[in-house]
Write a protein that holds these residues in place. Structure first.
Motif, short mmCIF file in Angstrom:
data_model
loop_
_atom_site.label_atom_id
_atom_site.label_comp_id
_atom_site.label_asym_id
_atom_site.label_seq_id
_atom_site.Cartn_x
_atom_site.Cartn_y
_atom_site.Cartn_z
N PHE A 251 5.47 -19.38 -0.26
CA PHE A 251 6.61 -19.35 0.65
C PHE A 251 7.95 -19.24 -0.07
CE2 PHE A 251 3.31 -21.62 3.21
CZ PHE A 251 3.02 -20.52 4.01
N SER A 252 7.89 -19.01 -1.37
CA SER A 252 9.10 -18.69 -2.12
C SER A 252 9.28 -17.18 -2.24
CB SER A 252 9.03 -19.31 -3.52
OG SER A 252 9.09 -20.72 -3.45
N TYR A 253 8.41 -16.42 -1.57
CA TYR A 253 8.45 -14.97 -1.67
C TYR A 253 8.29 -14.35 -0.28
CZ TYR A 253 7.74 -15.80 -6.64
OH TYR A 253 7.89 -16.24 -7.93
N ASP A 254 8.96 -13.21 -0.07
CA ASP A 254 8.68 -12.42 1.12
C ASP A 254 8.29 -11.01 0.70
OD1 ASP A 254 11.02 -11.06 0.50
OD2 ASP A 254 12.16 -11.83 2.20
N LYS A 255 8.17 -10.09 1.66
CA LYS A 255 7.66 -8.76 1.36
C LYS A 255 8.73 -7.82 0.78
CE LYS A 255 3.43 -9.56 2.68
NZ LYS A 255 2.66 -8.75 3.59
N GLY A 256 10.00 -8.21 0.83
CA GLY A 256 11.04 -7.47 0.14
C GLY A 256 11.10 -5.99 0.46
N VAL A 257 10.90 -5.16 -0.59
CA VAL A 257 10.99 -3.71 -0.46
C VAL A 257 10.05 -3.19 0.61
CG1 VAL A 257 10.67 -1.53 -1.68
CG2 VAL A 257 11.69 -3.47 -2.86
N LEU A 258 8.84 -3.76 0.67
CA LEU A 258 7.85 -3.29 1.64
C LEU A 258 8.35 -3.48 3.07
CD1 LEU A 258 4.96 -2.16 1.91
CD2 LEU A 258 4.17 -4.52 2.09
N ALA A 259 8.98 -4.62 3.33
CA ALA A 259 9.52 -4.87 4.66
C ALA A 259 10.62 -3.88 4.99
CB ALA A 259 10.04 -6.31 4.75
N ASP A 260 11.45 -3.54 4.00
CA ASP A 260 12.52 -2.56 4.23
C ASP A 260 11.96 -1.23 4.69
OD1 ASP A 260 14.29 -4.48 3.36
OD2 ASP A 260 14.43 -3.70 1.32
N ILE A 261 10.84 -0.82 4.08
CA ILE A 261 10.25 0.47 4.38
C ILE A 261 9.55 0.47 5.75
CG2 ILE A 261 8.48 2.14 3.66
CD1 ILE A 261 8.97 1.11 0.78
N LEU A 262 8.82 -0.61 6.03
CA LEU A 262 7.94 -0.63 7.20
C LEU A 262 8.62 -1.10 8.49
CD1 LEU A 262 4.63 -2.01 5.64
CD2 LEU A 262 5.26 0.37 6.11
N GLU A 263 9.76 -1.79 8.38
CA GLU A 263 10.39 -2.35 9.58
C GLU A 263 10.67 -1.32 10.67
OE1 GLU A 263 13.31 -3.51 12.40
OE2 GLU A 263 13.69 -2.05 10.81
N PRO A 264 11.14 -0.08 10.34
CA PRO A 264 11.37 0.88 11.42
C PRO A 264 10.11 1.24 12.20
CG PRO A 264 12.46 1.59 9.40
CD PRO A 264 11.56 0.46 9.03
N ILE A 265 8.94 1.06 11.57
CA ILE A 265 7.68 1.43 12.22
C ILE A 265 6.99 0.21 12.82
CG2 ILE A 265 5.42 2.50 11.87
CD1 ILE A 265 6.65 3.94 9.47
N MET A 266 6.83 -0.84 12.01
CA MET A 266 6.04 -2.00 12.42
C MET A 266 6.88 -3.14 12.97
SD MET A 266 3.28 -2.21 9.32
CE MET A 266 2.23 -0.82 8.87
N GLY A 267 8.21 -3.01 12.92
CA GLY A 267 9.06 -4.06 13.45
C GLY A 267 8.79 -5.39 12.79
N PRO B 118 -3.92 -1.57 -0.71
CA PRO B 118 -3.12 -0.70 -1.54
C PRO B 118 -3.22 -1.06 -3.01
CG PRO B 118 -1.74 -2.43 -0.67
CD PRO B 118 -3.12 -2.67 -0.12
N PRO B 119 -2.79 -0.15 -3.90
CA PRO B 119 -2.85 -0.44 -5.34
C PRO B 119 -1.76 -1.40 -5.80
CG PRO B 119 -1.92 1.74 -4.95
CD PRO B 119 -2.41 1.25 -3.62
N LEU B 120 -0.72 -1.59 -4.97
CA LEU B 120 0.37 -2.51 -5.32
C LEU B 120 0.63 -3.46 -4.15
CD1 LEU B 120 3.09 -0.13 -6.82
CD2 LEU B 120 1.57 -1.64 -8.10
N LEU B 121 0.88 -4.73 -4.47
CA LEU B 121 1.42 -5.67 -3.50
C LEU B 121 2.89 -5.90 -3.87
CD1 LEU B 121 -1.45 -8.33 -3.30
CD2 LEU B 121 -0.98 -6.45 -1.70
N ILE B 122 3.75 -5.92 -2.87
CA ILE B 122 5.18 -6.02 -3.09
C ILE B 122 5.69 -7.38 -2.65
CG2 ILE B 122 7.40 -4.86 -2.75
CD1 ILE B 122 5.19 -3.02 -3.81
N ARG B 123 6.48 -8.03 -3.49
CA ARG B 123 7.10 -9.31 -3.14
C ARG B 123 8.54 -9.34 -3.65
NH1 ARG B 123 3.15 -9.31 -0.55
NH2 ARG B 123 1.63 -10.99 -0.20
N ARG B 124 9.34 -10.21 -3.03
CA ARG B 124 10.70 -10.47 -3.50
C ARG B 124 10.92 -11.97 -3.48
NH1 ARG B 124 14.86 -7.31 -0.25
NH2 ARG B 124 14.35 -5.66 -1.74
N SER B 125 11.45 -12.52 -4.59
CA SER B 125 11.65 -13.96 -4.68
C SER B 125 12.81 -14.39 -3.79
CB SER B 125 11.91 -14.37 -6.13
OG SER B 125 13.06 -13.73 -6.64
N LEU B 126 12.58 -15.42 -3.00
CA LEU B 126 13.62 -15.95 -2.12
C LEU B 126 14.49 -16.98 -2.84
CD1 LEU B 126 11.48 -16.44 1.10
CD2 LEU B 126 13.08 -14.58 0.60
#
Length: 572
Positions: A132-148, A413-421
């Motif tokens: 819970f010190s990490y979120d999806k970061g870059v991945l969330a930026d990309i997918l939010e327009p599609i998956m909300g 996927p071949p990569l999991l994306i995280r960003r430190s909070l």
């Protein structure tokens, strides 16, 4: 009608991996990098003069050093890296640098530095111990327009609420009932193949050539439609306008993450720019479909407690879909938009991954005929001429191992994306700094599942296709912080997971944010593969080298998996 191949939808999968890098470059501070523009025109390192490559790498390293500061200064740095990315999937380069720089290193890329993790000890820290010190970061930026605010891109608060609702839906009786859906949909595909063989004449003995990646894509879409939404796309036999719209939205997400100026935020741009208008139309097509399904489910709602929902007779329930479960769950009232986001997430994530797993499983088996024969012998012994059931699925041990070994070699996927909070101290990992690595808040991290799954330190003969490897115990061999591989560590599990491998095997992630649909996807893949091999012998049309790999959200072929199918002459 044959389903259109992914490439025909206009998605540039060859460059898709780099979109994961670019959103931070297009961050609110307005920093732009001409380096990204250079890669858009490049297809091979050899096509650029050496001096141009050096200039490109030097400029990238200079920008990184100036703009990312010294906050990651204690890590090894993969410098001179940018030009190495041209003409090959990103994760290949990440693997080379892993062998050179160790389990944790900094990737210097233009004005942004990324931390690349290739070690199960560090992965466990990020995904489970400090999740819970990490979120999806870059991945969330990309997918939010599609998956909300669907489970994959959702912020932590939304994720916690939705996980509590959705996870119970994938219970044992639901999964058992889904085997029938898997079988029914797979039978459509098998029947289609048999008709094509009959059309060849000679009693169907002459092989037929097919792009199995496209066929698996259609099959996976039909399964997701019926199992999750109670909606029949029928895409095995006809082209679905919904899936065209899905691919259109993915293409727009790529465009937005690689374009320099976010012009789509300008007022009226969504109505005046043709591609933005198309994007809105694609979203409307999908939303109209999902909204109609949600409305229908709500009109027939039978609200009850989650325990009673899990005890329903799903084998005889007319609508056994996950949507039915979510709508009927007492105390789980949620607006239609959130339900739409949940369903969209499962549509895209579930469809993409299963098609890719089946594609690479056939690709590997076609190169190992003895293993294919062993799988077919098991299928003959367990099934004979009968349909697959939940009980028979549990007896197909070797076939299940083929599926997980495929996921080891070709993770989706071949990569999991995280960003430190917040700031954190990462473990050093095996062969890393014993004091670990301090990272500040806002650090973007690539967890390279591909590197983990092919690490020479945690797997014997990591590049070889050996399904039997999952049956054998592997001790930690004095690797501090890693418990080794033990098939008995997760008793009762149908498939090996991150627990038995102590996070060296992460096909569906790990920890609290692990994919909730992992068993659905694994069972679906096993059933479809069993039914294909039960009826047909499969050969690659060309050489294995002719099957070029590209990557986007998952690992795909560039031009399809063209195979020769021939009806099996005998079943023992």
């Amino acid at each position: 009608m044959d389903s259109p191949h992914r490439a025909s939808q206009g998605i540039n999968t060859a460059t898709f991996p780099l979109l994961l890098l670019t959103p931070p470059i297009l961050s609110p501070n307005g920093l732009q990098s001409a380096l990204v523009a250079c890669r858009c025109k490049s297809t091979s390192t050899d096509e650029q003069p050496e001096t141009r490559r050096n200039l490109l790498d030097n400029a990238s390293n200079l920008l990184t050093n100036l703009l990312s500061g010294g906050s990651l200064g204690s890590m090894p740095v993969a410098e001179g890296a940018v030009s190495d990315l041209f003409g090959r999937p990103l994760f290949f380069s990440l693997y080379d640098w892993f062998l050179e720089h160790g389990p944790v290193y900094k990737l210097a890329f233009g004005p942004k530095a990324f931390v690349v993790v290739s070690d199960p000890i560090v992965a466990k820290h990020i995904l489970r111990e400090n999740a819970f010190s990490y979120d999806k970061g870059v991945l969330a930026d990309i997918l939010e327009p599609i998956m909300g605010k669907g489970l994959i891109p959702a912020d932590l608060n939304t994720w916690k609420q939705r996980r509590r609702v959705i996870a119970p839906g994938f219970h044992a009786l639901y999964l058992e009932a889904m085997v029938k859906v898997f079988v029914d949909c797979s039978e459509r595909t098998i029947l289609k193949f048999e008709k094509l063989l009959e059309g060849k004449g000679l009693g169907g003995e002459k092989p037929v050539e097919l792009d199995l990646e496209a066929e698996f894509s259609s099959l996976a879409l039909d399964i997701i439609g019926l199992g999750v939404f109670n909606y029949d796309f029928g895409s095995v036999t006809k082209e679905s306008p919904i899936i065209k719209a899905v691919y259109g939205t993915l293409f727009e997400a790529e465009h937005r993450s690689t374009f320099y100026i976010p012009y789509w935020k300008v007022p009226l741009a969504r109505w005046l720019v043709p591609r933005q208008l198309k994007f809105q139309n694609d979203l409307k097509t999908i939303n109209d479909c999902l909204d109609g399904l949600i409305e229908n489910a709500k009109e027939t709602r039978l609200e009850t407690d989650v325990e009673k929902l899990q005890q329903r007779d799903y084998l005889n329930l007319k609508d056994a879909s996950l949507l039915r479960f979510l709508v009927d769950m007492r105390g789980a009232d949620v607006d239609d938009r959130q339900l739409r986001d949940d369903l969209m997430t499962m549509l895209i994530a579930g469809h993409e991954t299963t098609a890719a797993v089946l594609t690479w499983a056939v690709f590997l088996l076609a190169q190992h005929p003895l293993k294919m024969e062993k799988a077919q012998a098991e299928i003959d012994a367990v099934l004979g001429h009968e349909r697959t059931t939940f009980d028979s699925l549990k007896k197909l041990e070797y076939l299940r191992l083929i599926v997980v070994e495929t996921l080891r070699l070709y993770p989706q996927p071949p990569l999991l994306i995280r960003r430190s909070l917040r700031s954190d101290l990462l473990p050093g990992g095996y062969k890393g700094n014993k004091d670990g690595y301090a990272i500040p808040a806002g650090t973007d991290i690539f967890l390279s599942v591909y590197n983990l799954h092919r690490s020479p330190y945690f797997w014997d003969k990591p590049d070889e296709f050996e399904p039997e490897r999952f049956l054998a115990q592997r001790k930690s061999e004095s690797i501090e912080g890693w418990a080794g591989f033990d098939p008995l560590r997760s008793p009762g599990a149908l498939y090996p997971n991150e627990i038995v491998s102590d996070f060296a095997f992460l096909p569906f992630g790990g920890g609290p944010r692990k994919c909730v649909g992992d068993q659905f996807a694994l069972m679906e893949s096993t059933v479809a593969l069993a039914m294909l091999l039960q009826k047909f012998d499969v050969e690659l049309k060309g050489s294995p080298e002719s099957v070029e790999l590209v990557t986007g959200a998952t690992m795909h072929t560039k031009s399809g998996l063209w195979c020769k199918l021939k009806r099996r002459t005998s079943v023992h």
